[in-house]
Design an enzyme around this catalytic site. Structure first.
Site, mmCIF file in Angstrom:
data_model
loop_
_atom_site.group_PDB
_atom_site.id
_atom_site.type_symbol
_atom_site.label_atom_id
_atom_site.label_comp_id
_atom_site.label_asym_id
_atom_site.label_seq_id
_atom_site.Cartn_x
_atom_site.Cartn_y
_atom_site.Cartn_z
ATOM 1 N N GLY A 11 -13.137 5.033 5.428
ATOM 2 C CA GLY A 11 -13.843 4.774 4.162
ATOM 3 C C GLY A 11 -13.693 3.359 3.617
ATOM 4 O O GLY A 11 -14.026 3.109 2.458
ATOM 5 N N LYS A 12 -13.260 2.424 4.428
ATOM 6 C CA LYS A 12 -13.017 1.049 3.959
ATOM 7 C C LYS A 12 -14.296 0.382 3.444
ATOM 8 O O LYS A 12 -14.304 -0.182 2.348
ATOM 9 C CB LYS A 12 -12.418 0.185 5.100
ATOM 10 C CG LYS A 12 -11.125 0.748 5.672
ATOM 11 C CD LYS A 12 -10.638 -0.068 6.847
ATOM 12 C CE LYS A 12 -11.569 -0.081 8.030
ATOM 13 N NZ LYS A 12 -11.774 1.257 8.673
ATOM 14 N N THR A 13 -15.348 0.442 4.246
ATOM 15 C CA THR A 13 -16.599 -0.223 3.836
ATOM 16 C C THR A 13 -17.164 0.431 2.579
ATOM 17 O O THR A 13 -17.561 -0.262 1.633
ATOM 18 C CB THR A 13 -17.621 -0.181 4.996
ATOM 19 O OG1 THR A 13 -17.093 -0.940 6.085
ATOM 20 C CG2 THR A 13 -18.964 -0.764 4.587
ATOM 21 N N SER A 68 -7.804 -3.545 10.868
ATOM 22 C CA SER A 68 -6.519 -4.282 10.879
ATOM 23 C C SER A 68 -5.344 -3.348 11.205
ATOM 24 O O SER A 68 -4.499 -3.087 10.345
ATOM 25 C CB SER A 68 -6.287 -5.049 9.570
ATOM 26 O OG SER A 68 -6.675 -4.341 8.415
ATOM 27 N N GLY A 103 -7.288 0.840 7.487
ATOM 28 C CA GLY A 103 -7.360 2.280 7.781
ATOM 29 C C GLY A 103 -8.156 2.522 9.048
ATOM 30 O O GLY A 103 -8.842 1.622 9.564
ATOM 31 N N LEU A 104 -8.064 3.719 9.538
ATOM 32 C CA LEU A 104 -8.767 4.123 10.764
ATOM 33 C C LEU A 104 -10.283 3.914 10.640
ATOM 34 O O LEU A 104 -10.815 3.949 9.520
ATOM 35 C CB LEU A 104 -8.520 5.615 11.025
ATOM 36 C CG LEU A 104 -7.170 6.039 11.591
ATOM 37 C CD1 LEU A 104 -7.041 7.556 11.522
ATOM 38 C CD2 LEU A 104 -6.992 5.544 13.028
HETATM 39 N N1 LIG Z 1 -13.276 9.442 -0.716
HETATM 40 C C1 LIG Z 1 -14.014 8.773 0.172
HETATM 41 N N2 LIG Z 1 -13.913 7.436 0.253
HETATM 42 C C2 LIG Z 1 -14.648 6.747 1.142
HETATM 43 N N3 LIG Z 1 -15.534 7.294 2.006
HETATM 44 C C3 LIG Z 1 -15.689 8.623 1.947
HETATM 45 C C4 LIG Z 1 -14.941 9.422 1.050
HETATM 46 N N4 LIG Z 1 -15.299 10.701 1.217
HETATM 47 C C5 LIG Z 1 -16.222 10.721 2.183
HETATM 48 N N5 LIG Z 1 -16.476 9.471 2.634
HETATM 49 C C6 LIG Z 1 -17.451 9.141 3.692
HETATM 50 O O1 LIG Z 1 -16.757 8.676 4.837
HETATM 51 C C7 LIG Z 1 -17.511 7.696 5.525
HETATM 52 C C8 LIG Z 1 -16.671 6.440 5.669
HETATM 53 O O2 LIG Z 1 -17.390 5.461 6.390
HETATM 54 P P1 LIG Z 1 -17.096 3.918 6.277
HETATM 55 O O3 LIG Z 1 -18.172 3.223 7.056
HETATM 56 O O4 LIG Z 1 -16.898 3.526 4.859
HETATM 57 O O5 LIG Z 1 -15.699 3.807 7.043
HETATM 58 P P2 LIG Z 1 -14.913 2.504 7.565
HETATM 59 O O6 LIG Z 1 -13.484 2.750 7.284
HETATM 60 O O7 LIG Z 1 -15.547 1.273 7.008
HETATM 61 O O8 LIG Z 1 -15.141 2.594 9.138
HETATM 62 P P3 LIG Z 1 -15.194 1.410 10.234
HETATM 63 O O9 LIG Z 1 -13.782 0.959 10.480
HETATM 64 O O10 LIG Z 1 -15.785 2.083 11.439
HETATM 65 O O11 LIG Z 1 -16.077 0.312 9.712
HETATM 66 C C9 LIG Z 1 -18.790 7.472 4.725
HETATM 67 O O12 LIG Z 1 -19.820 8.252 5.287
HETATM 68 C C10 LIG Z 1 -18.401 8.006 3.341
HETATM 69 O O13 LIG Z 1 -19.510 8.487 2.608
HETATM 70 MG MG LIG Z 2 -16.460 -0.382 7.914
#
Ligand SMILES: Nc1ncnc2c1ncn2[C@@H]1O[C@H](COP(=O)(O)OP(=O)(O)OP(=O)(O)O)[C@@H](O)[C@H]1O
Ligand SMILES: [Mg+2]
Length: 179
Positions: A20-22, A89, A15-16
């Protein structure tokens, strides 16, 4: 995870940035830990500082990174370790490559609009990319190829973290009951 197969499952979040992946992968890791099941989380932020420190963000380097992670996931799964990966990815071909190495692959599309991701901008990277301070950023200069047939899509814009976690665990449990 399942009784008949010795191999671990590979849960591949895509995902972008800021979708919310992490966040979700850490919660799913807890689920495995609470069940005393072997689990290894692989996260882009960590890997980019360690195993793939030598790589940048060109398509070629992104592809090399994902290939490395796909092989690593395969090695772990072969030793009955469940793997949860959280990488942007962005290219379908590389995710399919990762899939091709696994017996039990669950691709989860972490769906969130670009606008919402920009609003979240957890690490301030969208701001930098939009100001052209960094290039090759997925969602701004670089493409994100949406999965065509993921095992599961979770919408992190419309639904809560708790709801998304429930959907994922339900899927894993249903799937492992069938094997
Ligand atoms: N339903 C949800 N699921 C996951 N994250 C959520 C949701 N709603 C809100 N969020 C918020 O969105 C943010 C997602 O950040 P996260 O670091 O998990 O993204 P990521 O996909 O890992 O980004 P990156 O590719 O930059 O590492 C967090 O601050 C999280 O609290
Ligand atoms: Mg991440």
């Amino acid at each position: 995870m399942n009784k008949n197969s010795k191999k671990g499952i590979v849960i591949w979040f895509t995902g972008l940035p800021c979708s919310g992946k992490t966040t979700l992968s850490k919660e799913i890791e807890k689920y495995f830990q609470e069940k005393n099941l072997p689990v290894q989380r692989l996260d882009g932020d960590v890997v980019r500082k360690t195993i793939s420190r030598d790589l940048g963000f060109s398509k070629k380097d992104r592809d090399i990174n994902i290939k490395r992670m796909a092989y690593l996931a395969q090695m772990l799964a072969n030793h009955n370790i469940n793997v949860i990966s959280a990488f942007v990815s962005p290219y379908r071909e590389m995710r399919d490559f990762a899939r091709s190495l696994q017996e039990n692959f669950i691709e989860i599309y972490v769906k969130c609009s670009k606008e919402k991701c920009i609003e979240r901008d957890v690490k301030g990277m969208y701001k930098k990319a939009l100001n052209n301070e960094i290039k090759d950023f997925t969602g701004v200069q670089d493409p994100f190829e949406e999965p065509h047939n993921p095992e599961l899509t979770v919408n992190t814009e419309k639904n809560s973290i708790e709801c998304n976690i429930r959907e994922i665990i339900d899927y894993i449990e249903k799937q492992s009951a069938q094997v």
